[in-house]
Design an enzyme around this catalytic site. Structure first.
Site, PDB file in Angstrom:
ATOM      1  N   CYS A  50      30.843  38.802  36.965  1.00 40.12           N
ATOM      2  CA  CYS A  50      31.652  38.613  35.751  1.00 40.12           C
ATOM      3  C   CYS A  50      31.997  39.903  35.031  1.00 40.12           C
ATOM      4  CB  CYS A  50      30.914  37.695  34.776  1.00 40.12           C
ATOM      5  SG  CYS A  50      30.451  36.098  35.462  1.00 40.12           S
TER       6      CYS A  50
ATOM      7  N   HIS B 142      31.994  38.823  27.265  1.00 39.34           N
ATOM      8  CA  HIS B 142      31.018  39.405  28.203  1.00 39.34           C
ATOM      9  C   HIS B 142      31.289  40.875  28.493  1.00 39.34           C
ATOM     10  CE1 HIS B 142      28.131  38.347  31.773  1.00 39.34           C
ATOM     11  NE2 HIS B 142      27.540  39.001  30.787  1.00 39.34           N
TER      12      HIS B 142
END
Length: 647
Positions: free
Chosen positions: A89, A203
Site C-alpha cells: 500500500c 496511509h
C-alpha cells in the site's frame, strides 16, 4: 424586373443568409462544446485497496457481479497491462501520487552514473566481480550484502520504500511519511486552479515532530479537503479479529513479559519459602521494571484500534475509534457531497476506497449475497459504491466533462485467510499476489479510463503502463508541467488512450520489493514481444502453495527469497502466467534479452540518489507525542461527525 421576382430573390437571399448564420452558430456551438469537453476536465480517480485484477467482470470474472465497473470499461478505455510501482500500500500510493518510484521520495537530485563506475563505497561488503558471462555486452557488477548475492544490486535510496525492516507505515503516531519536498499531482492541479479533495484512505503519514504539525497530512500535499482514514484498515480495527499490526513483534514482547513475570514470581516464592536470600526491596524493584517494560509496549500495541483506526476531516479527528459499520456510507456521502459542492468549477477528487482490505467490513445489505463468501460480498459492495459515485457525476451533468479512472493499489492478498476461507482477492491467471514485486499477480492491476467524447468507448490497450503514468497524464490535462528538478518515472497516457500512439512510452519497467529490484520487463516494440527478467523471487510456504502462508506477505530479502543466477526469463507475450521460463541454453535469444535488460537496469540504477529512509524503526515506531487525538491524550475518544453537506 417584376416586383414579384425581386421579392422572391430577396426572400431567397434572406433565407440563404439565415442558413449561413445558423450553420455558423452550430459550428461555433460545436467548437464551444468540444472546447469545454477537452479543456480542464474534472478528474475523478478511484482506487480500490488490495483488489485482484481477476475480481472484475471486465477482466474475465464471471462469478462476481461488478456491473458498474464493467460499464465504466465499456464506456471507456481498458488497460490490460497496467502495473503498480510496488506490491504494498504505502510505497505503491507514494509512487502513484508523485509519478516516481517510492525509493526516490525525498530526493530531488538527478544523477547520471556511468555504467562502468564502481558501486558506491558505503554499501556494506560490496565487491566487484568479473564480468558475468550471460551479459556479453555490458560490464556488470554483482553486489553482496552480507553473504547474500543479489544480481540487481542495492539502491542507494530508501525514501518511501523498505530497507530490510518495515515495508509500510505501521502507526498514525510514527514520524515517517511522504516527504514535504515531494510534489503530488494534487499540488500541481491546485496551482492550476483546481479544487482538490481526497476521500478515504491516506496511509502516507501524519506528523513529524508534534501532534499537530501535520507535515505529512494530505492538506500539506496539495489537497484542499480531506475526509477519511489517515492510516489504513487492519484486522485490529475490528474487535473480534486477530491482531495484525506488528503481530510477530507483539507476540515476542508478550512472551518476554510472561518469562520475566514468571521469574519475579519464582523469586517471590523463593523468598517466601526462605530458599533464597534477597531483600524485598530488590524484589519490588525487579517487579517494577517488569511492569514498566509491559506498560511501555502495551501502551501502543494494547490500543491499536484507538490509535490507528480513526477518521479525520481536514485537520480534525472526528471519530476515535471509528465505527466500522458506517465507514463506507460516510466515505460515499463525502465523495458525493464534494462533487455537488464543486460542480461549477474544475475539481480533482481522489476516492481512495477502504474496500477490499481486511477485515472486509460489509454492510448487511450485501452479506451472503455473492458466490465467494465475505470477500465476494465486499467486492460487490465496492462496485455498488463506485456506481453511486458515478451516478452523482451524471446527475450533476458532469459525465462528459469528467475524466474518470479506476484502479487498485496492487494485487490481491493471497495470504489473507481465516482457517481455510480465503479473505483475499483473485489475481486471475497471474502468478503471485500482494507483497510480491516480481510476479505479475502482485503488481498487475485494473486500469480503466472514461471520458465520453474524447476517449474512444470500448477501446482495449495491451501495452505496458504504470500507476505512475497517472501523474503526468492528469498534470497535462490540467495544463500544468511535471517537475523538472527530479526524475519522473511516469509517462503521459493521453496519446495511448486517444489512439494517437500505437505503443506505450515505456520500453522498460522496473519492479521493486522494498529497495531490492526483483524483476524488470522489456517491451520490444518492433516485434511486439514482452520480456521479463526475474533476479529474485520469494520462496513460497508451503512449497508450491503460490504464496507465503503464515508470514502475512512474502519477504523481499534474506532466507525467504531465491536469487537466480542466471536469472529467469519469461516471454509474457506468449506466457502471461509466467509458467514456462526460457532456458539459458535456448541460444542467442536468451542471452540477448537478458543482456539488453541488464544494460537498462544499470542505467536505471544510475538515476537514483540518497533519500531519507521513511520506514526506519525510528520513523515507524509509535510515539505518544505524535498521536492524533480528539480530547486529552491519552483519553482520546470522540464521535462528532456532521453531515458532509454542512462542511
Amino acid at each position: 424586373m417584376a416586383p414579384a421576382a425581386q421579392r422572391r430573390r430577396a426572400a431567397h437571399a434572406a433565407r440563404d443568409s439565415l442558413n449561413v448564420l445558423l450553420i455558423m452558430c452550430l459550428l461555433l456551438k460545436t467548437c464551444e462544446l468540444k472546447s469545454a469537453n477537452t479543456s480542464k476536465p474534472n478528474i475523478l480517480l478511484i482506487m480500490a485497496d488490495d483488489l485482484g485484477i481477476g475480481d472484475l467482470g471486465c477482466y474475465g470474472n464471471d462469478t462476481l457481479r461488478t456491473p458498474n465497473i464493467d460499464r465504466l470499461a465499456e464506456e471507456g478505455v481498458r488497460l490490460t497491462q497496467h502495473l503498480a510501482a510496488a506490491p504494498l500500500c504505502t510505497p505503491s500510493r507514494a509512487a502513484f501520487l508523485t509519478g516516481r518510484h517510492a525509493f526516490r521520495s525525498g530526493s530531488c537530485a538527478v544523477e547520471n552514473l556511468s555504467p562502468r563506475r564502481r558501486p558506491p563505497a558505503y554499501l556494506p561488503e560490496v565487491r566487484e566481480l568479473p564480468e558475468v558471462g550471460y551479459f556479453p555486452e555490458v560490464r556488470y557488477f554483482r553486489l553482496f550484502a552480507g553473504n547474500q548475492p543479489f544480481l540487481s544490486g542495492l539502491l542507494r535510496s530508501a525514501g518511501m520504500d523498505a530497507t530490510d525492516g518495515y515495508r509500510a507505515l505501521m502507526w498514525n503516531a510514527g514520524s515517517g511519511g511522504l516527504p514535504q519536498n515531494e510534489t503530488t499531482f494534487a499540488k500541481i492541479l491546485q496551482w492550476q486552479g483546481y479544487t482538490t479533495g481526497l476521500v478515504g484512505k491516506w496511509h502516507q503519514g501524519v506528523n513529524c515532530a508534534s501532534r499537530t504539525d501535520h507535515c505529512h497530512h494530505p492538506l500539506h500535499h496539495g489537497f484542499d479537503y480531506f475526509y477519511g482514514m489517515p492510516f489504513t484498515l487492519v484486522n485490529d480495527c475490528h474487535p473480534d479479529r486477530p491482531p495484525e499490526v506488528d503481530a510477530g513483534l507483539r507476540a515476542r514482547l508478550w512472551l518476554y513479559t510472561q518469562i520475566m513475570a514468571l521469574g519475579v514470581l519464582t523469586i517471590v516464592a523463593g523468598k517466601a519459602g526462605r530458599l533464597i536470600s534477597v531483600s524485598w526491596k530488590l524484589v519490588f524493584s525487579v517487579a517494577t521494571l517488569v511492569l514498566l517494560f509491559f506498560t511501555s509496549w502495551y501502551a501502543s500495541f494494547g490500543f491499536v484500534r484507538r490509535w490507528n483506526c480513526i477518521l479525520m476531516r481536514n485537520h480534525e479527528v472526528t471519530e476515535q475509534p471509528m465505527d466500522l459499520e458506517r465507514a463506507a456510507s460516510l466515505v460515499l456521502e463525502e465523495a458525493v457531497s464534494f462533487i455537488a459542492r464543486n460542480k461549477h468549477s474544475p475539481f480533482l477528487l481522489f476516492v481512495s476506497l477502504l474496500h477490499v482490505h481486511i477485515p472486509l467490513v460489509t454492510t448487511e445489505r450485501f452479506l451472503g449475497k455473492s458466490q465467494h463468501g465475505l470477500y465476494g460480498d465486499n467486492v460487490e459492495e465496492m462496485d455498488w459504491l463506485v456506481g453511486e459515485i458515478l451516478n452523482a457525476v451524471e446527475e450533476h451533468g458532469l459525465k462528459n466533462t469528467t475524466l474518470t479512472y479506476f484502479t487498485s493499489d496492487h494485487g490481491g492478498h493471497l495470504e489473507a485467510r481465516d482457517g481455510h476461507v480465503q479473505l483475499g482477492g483473485w489475481n486471475g491467471i497471474y502468478r503471485g499476489g500482494k507483497g510480491m514485486a516480481g510476479w505479475e499477480g502482485g503488481i498487475r492491476v485494473p486500469g480503466i479510463f472514461r471520458w465520453p467524447g474524447v476517449l474512444p468507448a470500448g477501446r482495449v490497450v495491451h501495452e505496458p503502463t504504470s500507476l505512475m503514468d497517472v501523474f503526468p497524464t492528469v498534470v497535462q490535462l490540467a495544463g500544468g508541467q511535471v517537475p523538472q528538478d527530479r526524475v519522473i518515472d511516469g509517462r503521459s497516457l493521453l496519446p495511448l488512450l486517444r489512439g494517437d500512439a500505437e505503443h506505450s512510452a515505456h520500453e522498460f519497467l522496473f519492479h521493486y520489493c522494498g529497495q531490492y529490484l526483483h524483476a524488470a520487463r522489456w517491451h520490444e516494440k518492433d516485434s511486439g514481444r514482452l520480456w521479463k527478467v526475474h533476479y529474485t523471487t520469494p520462496r513460497f510456504h508451503p512449497e508450491g502453495a503460490g504464496a507465503c502462508h503464515g508470514r502475512g506477505v512474502c519477504p523481499c530479502s534474506g532466507a525467504g527469497v531465491t536469487h537466480h543466477d542466471p536469472p529467469l526469463l519469461f516471454d509474457l507475450s506468449r506466457d502471461p502466467s509466467e509458467a514456462r521460463p526460457l532456458s539459458p541454453d535456448a541460444g542467442p535469444l536468451y542471452r540477448e534479452a537478458v543482456a539488453r535488460v541488464g544494460r537498462a537496469v544499470w542505467e536505471h540504477r544510475g538515476s537514483g540518489s540518497p533519500a531519507p529512509a521513511q520506514f526506519s524503526f525510528h520513523h515507524v515506531a509509535w510515539k505518544p507525542w505524535l498521536q492524533p487525538c480528539c480530547g486529552a491524550f491519552p483519553f482520546c475518544a470522540c464521535s462528532r461527525d456532521t453531515d458532509p453537506g454542512e462542511t
